[in-house]
Write an enzyme that holds these catalytic residues in place. Structure first.
Site, mmCIF file in Angstrom:
data_model
loop_
_atom_site.group_PDB
_atom_site.id
_atom_site.type_symbol
_atom_site.label_atom_id
_atom_site.label_comp_id
_atom_site.label_asym_id
_atom_site.label_seq_id
_atom_site.Cartn_x
_atom_site.Cartn_y
_atom_site.Cartn_z
ATOM 1 N N HIS A 130 11.061 -43.470 -95.972
ATOM 2 C CA HIS A 130 12.338 -43.909 -95.419
ATOM 3 C C HIS A 130 12.244 -44.317 -93.955
ATOM 4 C CE1 HIS A 130 16.867 -43.362 -94.913
ATOM 5 N NE2 HIS A 130 16.719 -44.214 -95.917
ATOM 6 N N LYS A 169 11.695 -46.337 -90.600
ATOM 7 C CA LYS A 169 11.952 -47.736 -90.261
ATOM 8 C C LYS A 169 11.432 -47.976 -88.844
ATOM 9 C CE LYS A 169 15.854 -47.835 -93.416
ATOM 10 N NZ LYS A 169 15.426 -46.589 -94.092
ATOM 11 N N HIS A 191 25.171 -47.762 -91.268
ATOM 12 C CA HIS A 191 23.928 -47.368 -91.913
ATOM 13 C C HIS A 191 23.062 -46.625 -90.888
ATOM 14 C CE1 HIS A 191 19.935 -47.961 -93.931
ATOM 15 N NE2 HIS A 191 20.671 -47.632 -94.976
#
Length: 605
Positions: A257, A259, A488
């Site tokens: 996950h 980034k 997000h």
């Protein structure tokens, strides 16, 4: 079993019986949707959201009956078959298999039960604040032409940015970045790059690079397996400059996950840690967070191994994070980082990597890493023991039967850790404010109901933790003009009771889940983490602030005379608690009683 609610009649159909979701458990699915048009592997909820953008269900009774009928038939055909919870947040019976339980009839309860009526706000148990509702924001298309070079050198000591949003007033995109800005030649002459992410559209990503950089070596680090891995390889195949690196995920239900971008230039190196998937939707009308490093110069040849370290140990921590992948390809990037001077970094790296950790290893990753940093690098302020903590996220995992199982025990203990002279105890009077969008937040957003595709909180998880919802606060970002750009971004912080000061701030890929942050096992002697996550922690001491706190910047994009060291929190403070009629967004039930901003309903089937 069907249910009636103020949002319409709904059933637990096959789409509801699929994997539980946290955003870091947007479990890849290769099932095809006739109108999705997606060319990259992604989660079921993302595919449904895309389908509803392409093939919306207009707000009228005829459309509703047409769409729901097949779902009812599908539900009937599933009777007695049982269903499987396979989330990275769901505790498995063993590491090698998902937790399969017999299908039970869903209790006939109204959706209003998902937020207890008139429940007091929780501080792991105390009444707290009330704030009046805010008005709707007017949308306008942002103007182009911001000088990104000026942006980087314009008095932002934190180097913390939000993403540009299409459809809001241009002044609210001042100081914001798009991926094309980050990859612009203004930031350096690119030699090669590495992209770490969860959901990746290779074709779209290549187009975000300037033409002159599109054939430069690009490494994509991902966590895809089996069919979705094959899809990603098929995407990358046309591009000779693209290499793929699969992150090892040996613990069930884990995801990659993280980034991050590593950008190697002729002039030096830059590190970007952010919250956006590498897909168009995540850079269009969502609120995302970005930390953009300074340009790190190359060290003179023959410099010692300890050279170029920062006061935050960022260089060694980043190298250790890359080495945790146990990949020869990423060892190459670790060597590149070693050759550069990262001494100007003022943030702490906070990552998660899959594994089971004991002894001193427990403090390397996850929430125990946060606990260690707060103990070592914060100075207690009078009465700070009772300062509130805020968590803001885009998805939620299984927290357990009540708050004592994880949220208000081990996790809270890490969030409230103070200097080393203070004993770390989870205080029962510490307010805990959790910010997660309501159904109306999503419905009234720029994207409408499809915005809920990036908020994958499932009905299966929600039904098991109704207690959690009394901690919830609405998403609101009116002061930055972004209330209607769904979050997000994921952030955590500790604030003063008047919400004017913060003692620390974290932007990260980690949602509110044990998979992301870790959970104790074996009577507290072992920390188990399922997923890769990465974030940066801002502490006042690293920015030369002896007071032990940042002032909160009152307006994120204002040109006021606020101190340059005022921190730009990307949403409104104080947080506004859910009202008696507010409900958390749950992706896999229909919303049919009110249209969204595009005149459509949400029917996830």
């Amino acid at each position: 079993m069907s249910q009636e609610s103020e949002h319409g009649k709904w059933t637990v159909s096959s789409s509801d019986e699929s994997t539980e979701e946290n955003d870091n458990a947007e479990k890849p699915s290769t099932s095809s949707l006739s109108c999705s048009g997606l060319r990259y592997p992604c989660s079921e909820v993302r595919k449904i959201a895309h389908k509803r953008k392409v093939c919306p269900v207009e707000f009228n009774d005829k459309s509703f009956s047409t769409v729901i009928s097949p779902a009812k038939k599908q539900r009937t055909s599933q009777e007695g078959l049982g269903w499987c919870l396979s989330s990275s947040d769901e505790e498995p019976e063993s590491d090698s298999q998902s937790k399969c339980v017999p299908k039970e009839a869903v209790k006939e309860e109204k959706l209003q039960d998902f937020v207890p009526e008139k429940q007091p706000l929780q501080r792991c148990g105390v009444n707290e604040l009330s704030v009046s509702p805010k008005s709707e924001e007017h949308y306008m298309v942002p103007s182009e032409g911001q000088d990104t070079w000026d942006l980087l050198n314009g008095g932002n000591p934190f180097r913390f940015f939000v993403t540009k949003v299409n459809g809001i007033k241009s002044k609210y995109n001042s100081g914001a970045l798009h991926i094309k800005d980050i990859l612009s030649p203004l930031f350096g002459t690119l030699v090669s790059s590495a992209q770490f992410n969860y959901c990746i559209d290779v074709e779209w990503l290549i187009k975000q690079y300037p033409l002159e950089f599109r054939k430069k070596p690009l490494l994509i680090v991902h966590g895809e397996k089996r069919e979705s891995k094959a899809e990603l390889h098929a995407q990358a195949n046309p591009y000779e400059n693209v290499r793929l690196c699969q992150a090892k995920l040996d613990i069930a239900f884990g995801t990659h996950h993280t980034k991050m971008m590593l950008l190697l230039y002729e002039e030096g190196l830059r590190v970007v840690i952010h919250t956006s998937n590498l897909i168009e939707d995540d850079w269009d009308q969502k609120t995302q967070g970005i930390w953009l490093s300074p340009l790190y110069p190359r060290l003179p040849h023959g410099t010692s191994g300890s050279a170029g370290e920062s006061i935050t140990n960022f260089k060694s921590d980043l190298i250790n994070y890359l080495m945790a992948y146990n990949s020869p390809t990423l060892k190459e990037w670790a060597d590149i980082i070693q050759e550069h001077d990262l001494s100007e970094t003022r943030v702490y790296l906070l990552g998660s990597t899959p594994g089971r950790y004991q002894g001193n290893q427990k403090e390397k990753w996850g929430h125990f890493r946060l606990r260690k940093l707060l103990r070592e690098y914060t100075s207690p302020i009078p009465a700070q023991e009772s300062w509130p903590v805020i968590g803001q996220f885009s998805s939620i995992g299984s927290m357990g039967a009540d708050q004592s199982k994880w949220l208000c025990s081990e996790f809270q203990e890490s969030l409230v850790a103070l200097g080393s002279s203070m004993k770390t105890v989870a205080k029962p009077d510490v307010p805990v404010h959790l910010i997660y969008p309501t159904v109306d937040n999503v419905r009234q957003s720029l994207e409408g109901y499809p915005a809920g595709g990036s908020l994958p909180y499932s009905v299966q998880t929600a039904q098991k933790q109704l207690w959690l919802h009394s901690y919830f606060h609405k998403w609101s970002a009116e002061t930055s003009g972004r209330s209607h750009a769904m979050p997000h971004i994921k952030t955590y912080m500790r604030t003063s009771p008047d919400f004017q000061k913060i003692s620390w701030f974290l932007v990260t890929s980690a949602n509110l889940s044990k998979a992301a942050w870790g959970a104790l096992e074996k009577n507290g002697t072992q920390l188990m983490i399922r997923s890769y996550e990465l974030g940066v922690l801002f502490l006042p001491s690293a920015f030369g602030l002896d007071a032990g706190y940042f002032h909160v910047k009152k307006k994120m994009f204002s040109g006021s005379n606020e101190p340059v060291t005022a921190f730009p929190v990307p949403y409104d403070l104080p947080p506004e608690p859910y009202g008696s009629k507010d409900r958390p967004w749950i992706w896999n039930i229909p919303y049919t009683r009110a249209p969204d901003t595009h005149g459509n309903m949400w029917v996830p089937s």
